[in-house]
Design an enzyme around this catalytic site. Structure first.
Site, mmCIF file in Angstrom:
data_model
loop_
_atom_site.group_PDB
_atom_site.id
_atom_site.type_symbol
_atom_site.label_atom_id
_atom_site.label_comp_id
_atom_site.label_asym_id
_atom_site.label_seq_id
_atom_site.Cartn_x
_atom_site.Cartn_y
_atom_site.Cartn_z
ATOM 1 N N ALA A 149 0.834 -1.201 0.000
ATOM 2 C CA ALA A 149 0.000 0.000 0.000
ATOM 3 C C ALA A 149 0.869 1.251 0.000
ATOM 4 C CB ALA A 149 -0.916 0.006 1.225
ATOM 5 N N LEU A 163 5.059 3.914 2.380
ATOM 6 C CA LEU A 163 4.620 2.620 1.868
ATOM 7 C C LEU A 163 4.553 1.588 2.986
ATOM 8 C CD1 LEU A 163 7.158 0.369 1.648
ATOM 9 C CD2 LEU A 163 7.880 1.943 -0.151
ATOM 10 N N CYS A 180 -8.080 0.038 1.329
ATOM 11 C CA CYS A 180 -7.860 1.085 0.333
ATOM 12 C C CYS A 180 -9.120 1.412 -0.469
ATOM 13 C CB CYS A 180 -6.698 0.725 -0.588
ATOM 14 S SG CYS A 180 -5.161 0.475 0.314
#
Length: 241
Positions: A149, A163, A180
């Site tokens: 992600a 990240l 997400c």
């Protein structure tokens, strides 16, 4: 990127850090970087179980009430990063670059692509073919399964957040959210996808840092451990949000 001069990326290896403490540390370091009192650096760490939401505040993507999430042993934090809701926890590598994009010579889009590239490169070391997200998909994917992600904040050309790369976290935590904001896709991990035996998590953290440094054309990485960073970490942890 303009170049010629030797550029070193500091890598702060911090182990397990509570999300709120890491958030305050980032805020402190962005201010220090903006003032020129620290150089470009990246925080390499893991979090205890934590759900975070981005600045769009997509609370509808929490599938359980906050009280129930906390009863499961997970914190919940609202942040000013981009992106939607996600989960952080043990055995997930988190990198928070604190960079001057002007110094690195990148715009926002190229910066995000660099974060994607670092995760894709490390996945490939273990025989896993990952890819950037297609239209409407953020992060890094293996087929239609998300392995990494990205959620960043860029303020006046300085970066924070970053990240999260799934080495072998408890994927069950992701079932309590719409990860997400994408409802019809799975979340996966390097352990689940790799045919090779994985090294200790610390090795994969280091590989991500080295890949990030190469991607952004740093000539070297200077590693600082928890002891060397203790004063700044303690100062940030003592600061009330």
């Amino acid at each position: 990127m303009s170049g010629g001069a030797r550029r070193v990326l500091e890598a702060w290896k911090l182990g397990v850090v509570k999300y709120g403490d890491a958030l305050r540390l980032q805020e402190k370091l962005v201010a220090e970087r903006r003032a020129g009192r620290v150089s470009d650096l990246v925080l390499s760490l893991q979090h205890p179980p934590t759900y975070t939401l981005g600045k769009r505040r997509t609370d509808h993507n929490l599938l359980l009430p906050e009280a129930e999430l906390r009863a499961l042993g997970a914190d919940v934090h609202r942040t000013e990063r981009g992106g939607d809701v996600t989960f952080h926890g043990p055995r997930q590598a988190v990198l928070y670059p604190i960079l001057s994009l002007r110094a690195v010579g990148l715009g926002a889009r190229r910066y995000v692509e660099g974060l994607e590239s670092a995760m894709i490169e490390v996945a490939a070391l273990y025989g896993v073919q990952a890819r950037p997200g297609a239209a409407g998909e953020t992060g890094v994917w293996v087929g239609d399964r998300k392995i990494g992600a990205i959620g960043v904040r860029i303020s006046s050309g300085f970066t924070c957040h970053g990240l999260a790369f799934n080495i072998d976290p408890d994927l069950g935590y992701f079932k309590n959210i719409v990860p997400c904001g994408i409802a019809d896709k799975e979340v996966t991990s390097l352990r689940r996808e790799a045919a090779l035996e994985l090294p200790p998590d610390e090795v994969i953290h280091d590989q991500l840092v080295q890949s990030l440094a190469r991607t952004f054309c740093f000539s070297d990485v200077e590693v600082k451990d928890e002891t060397e960073c203790a004063d700044m970490v303690c100062l940030a942890a003592a600061t009330q949000s």
